[in-house]
Scaffold this motif. Sequence first.
Motif, PDB file in Angstrom:
ATOM      1  N   MET A 122     -33.816  19.200 121.778  1.00  0.00           N
ATOM      2  CA  MET A 122     -33.937  17.347 121.330  1.00  0.00           C
ATOM      3  C   MET A 122     -33.693  17.295 119.935  1.00  0.00           C
ATOM      4  O   MET A 122     -33.673  17.919 119.247  1.00  0.00           O
ATOM      5  CB  MET A 122     -35.403  17.237 121.893  1.00  0.00           C
ATOM      6  CG  MET A 122     -36.573  17.509 120.719  1.00  0.00           C
ATOM      7  SD  MET A 122     -38.213  17.076 121.241  1.00  0.00           S
ATOM      8  CE  MET A 122     -38.966  17.953 119.921  1.00  0.00           C
ATOM      9  N   ASN A 123     -33.507  16.303 119.755  1.00  0.00           N
ATOM     10  CA  ASN A 123     -32.530  15.380 118.793  1.00  0.00           C
ATOM     11  C   ASN A 123     -33.268  14.087 118.417  1.00  0.00           C
ATOM     12  O   ASN A 123     -32.839  12.819 118.833  1.00  0.00           O
ATOM     13  CB  ASN A 123     -31.263  15.243 118.291  1.00  0.00           C
ATOM     14  CG  ASN A 123     -30.602  14.535 116.783  1.00  0.00           C
ATOM     15  OD1 ASN A 123     -31.148  14.908 116.083  1.00  0.00           O
ATOM     16  ND2 ASN A 123     -30.099  13.885 117.307  1.00  0.00           N
ATOM     17  N   LEU A 144     -44.657  20.939 127.367  1.00  0.00           N
ATOM     18  CA  LEU A 144     -43.893  20.774 128.644  1.00  0.00           C
ATOM     19  C   LEU A 144     -42.210  22.542 129.216  1.00  0.00           C
ATOM     20  O   LEU A 144     -42.423  22.109 130.557  1.00  0.00           O
ATOM     21  CB  LEU A 144     -42.468  19.647 129.156  1.00  0.00           C
ATOM     22  CG  LEU A 144     -43.370  18.326 128.466  1.00  0.00           C
ATOM     23  CD1 LEU A 144     -42.092  17.865 128.389  1.00  0.00           C
ATOM     24  CD2 LEU A 144     -43.565  17.910 129.615  1.00  0.00           C
ATOM     25  N   ALA A 145     -42.805  23.178 127.678  1.00  0.00           N
ATOM     26  CA  ALA A 145     -41.974  24.422 127.849  1.00  0.00           C
ATOM     27  C   ALA A 145     -42.265  25.629 126.807  1.00  0.00           C
ATOM     28  O   ALA A 145     -43.209  25.024 126.008  1.00  0.00           O
ATOM     29  CB  ALA A 145     -40.650  24.261 127.903  1.00  0.00           C
ATOM     30  N   SER A 146     -42.657  26.320 127.247  1.00  0.00           N
ATOM     31  CA  SER A 146     -42.660  27.716 125.928  1.00  0.00           C
ATOM     32  C   SER A 146     -41.387  27.504 124.645  1.00  0.00           C
ATOM     33  O   SER A 146     -42.014  28.515 124.255  1.00  0.00           O
ATOM     34  CB  SER A 146     -43.031  28.984 126.643  1.00  0.00           C
ATOM     35  OG  SER A 146     -41.695  29.179 127.324  1.00  0.00           O
ATOM     36  N   VAL A 147     -40.705  26.933 125.208  1.00  0.00           N
ATOM     37  CA  VAL A 147     -39.548  27.552 124.219  1.00  0.00           C
ATOM     38  C   VAL A 147     -38.757  26.372 123.763  1.00  0.00           C
ATOM     39  O   VAL A 147     -38.232  25.470 125.096  1.00  0.00           O
ATOM     40  CB  VAL A 147     -38.081  28.672 124.848  1.00  0.00           C
ATOM     41  CG1 VAL A 147     -37.365  28.349 123.624  1.00  0.00           C
ATOM     42  CG2 VAL A 147     -38.647  29.758 124.924  1.00  0.00           C
ATOM     43  N   VAL A 148     -38.174  25.462 122.278  1.00  0.00           N
ATOM     44  CA  VAL A 148     -38.351  23.931 122.507  1.00  0.00           C
ATOM     45  C   VAL A 148     -37.113  24.701 120.769  1.00  0.00           C
ATOM     46  O   VAL A 148     -37.100  25.221 119.466  1.00  0.00           O
ATOM     47  CB  VAL A 148     -39.805  23.836 121.831  1.00  0.00           C
ATOM     48  CG1 VAL A 148     -38.639  22.138 120.771  1.00  0.00           C
ATOM     49  CG2 VAL A 148     -40.487  23.300 123.030  1.00  0.00           C
ATOM     50  N   TYR A 149     -36.261  24.128 120.992  1.00  0.00           N
ATOM     51  CA  TYR A 149     -35.054  23.942 120.148  1.00  0.00           C
ATOM     52  C   TYR A 149     -34.874  22.384 119.517  1.00  0.00           C
ATOM     53  O   TYR A 149     -34.595  21.483 120.324  1.00  0.00           O
ATOM     54  CB  TYR A 149     -33.671  23.593 120.969  1.00  0.00           C
ATOM     55  CG  TYR A 149     -34.129  25.928 120.819  1.00  0.00           C
ATOM     56  CD1 TYR A 149     -33.457  27.315 120.389  1.00  0.00           C
ATOM     57  CD2 TYR A 149     -34.110  25.841 122.592  1.00  0.00           C
ATOM     58  CE1 TYR A 149     -33.249  27.392 120.353  1.00  0.00           C
ATOM     59  CE2 TYR A 149     -33.855  27.807 122.227  1.00  0.00           C
ATOM     60  CZ  TYR A 149     -33.348  28.486 121.709  1.00  0.00           C
ATOM     61  OH  TYR A 149     -33.154  29.875 121.529  1.00  0.00           O
ATOM     62  N   LEU A 199     -32.286  23.399 112.201  1.00  0.00           N
ATOM     63  CA  LEU A 199     -32.177  24.098 113.000  1.00  0.00           C
ATOM     64  C   LEU A 199     -33.621  24.669 113.994  1.00  0.00           C
ATOM     65  O   LEU A 199     -33.689  25.838 113.418  1.00  0.00           O
ATOM     66  CB  LEU A 199     -30.889  24.062 113.993  1.00  0.00           C
ATOM     67  CG  LEU A 199     -29.804  22.885 114.306  1.00  0.00           C
ATOM     68  CD1 LEU A 199     -29.640  22.602 112.791  1.00  0.00           C
ATOM     69  CD2 LEU A 199     -28.473  23.307 114.626  1.00  0.00           C
ATOM     70  N   TYR A 200     -34.424  24.038 114.826  1.00  0.00           N
ATOM     71  CA  TYR A 200     -35.312  25.230 115.078  1.00  0.00           C
ATOM     72  C   TYR A 200     -35.474  25.438 116.252  1.00  0.00           C
ATOM     73  O   TYR A 200     -35.308  25.066 116.858  1.00  0.00           O
ATOM     74  CB  TYR A 200     -36.798  24.179 114.920  1.00  0.00           C
ATOM     75  CG  TYR A 200     -36.951  23.987 113.224  1.00  0.00           C
ATOM     76  CD1 TYR A 200     -38.325  24.481 112.883  1.00  0.00           C
ATOM     77  CD2 TYR A 200     -36.695  22.971 112.953  1.00  0.00           C
ATOM     78  CE1 TYR A 200     -38.086  24.416 111.188  1.00  0.00           C
ATOM     79  CE2 TYR A 200     -36.767  21.850 111.674  1.00  0.00           C
ATOM     80  CZ  TYR A 200     -37.511  23.176 110.982  1.00  0.00           C
ATOM     81  OH  TYR A 200     -38.200  22.609 108.986  1.00  0.00           O
TER      82      TYR A 200
END
Length: 220
Positions: A122-123, A144-149, A199-200
């Motif tokens: 997501m941005n 919603l997830a275990s990994v997020v960018y 950016l994470y």
Amino acid sequence: MADKRQLSKRQLEIQLDKLKILESPNLKLEQYPVSSEVASELLYMAGFEHNDLDGRVLDLGTGTGRLAIGAALMGAEEVIGVDVDKRALALARENAEASGVRVEWVQSGMEKVTLRFDTVLMNPPYGTRTSHADTRFLEKAFELASVVYSIHKSATRDFLLQFVTKSGWKVDEVRSMRMEIPHLFEFHQKKRGRVEVDLYRLIRTPSKRTSMAENETRHS
């Protein structure tokens, strides 16, 4: 789907740069498009460096679909783009068709998204117009997830690091870039501006109960 190993980061950036953006974005929704350069960097971080685009991927607040389409071009098995703005989604569909990829587009507020995903991209809004809009997106992504960018203004780094930790998550990686912003609103004085962004890659921290169970298994 495309084979991610046949697409260089530069080729991906060129394809993403061809995608249309909203000519009259909604300022309240902070519809600033992610630049093709930053999008390709984030996608390569996710797809090549961590293999996080191999399953079901969500682009939360997709806008005109740049991250979702990029994930599909990188070979993601299933990509869903969610946005509240039907104008943006109409353009996202057009962009996906022009790119030759399949993405499922859903018009919805993020609070109504309940499916589970392998990875969220997501941005999000940076919270400059609606206070804490950025953290509300993060809170939803964490459900919603275990990994997020996620992409955020570098100026908010200290606050976000604390927020992520308090949420039971961990900043696995943070990468800084300068993102180009086109002239979109009347108050923009330059044809193109630049903003420092981070950016994470964020990952869920195992609970104490889970960690204890794992330790017991290893020592049994």
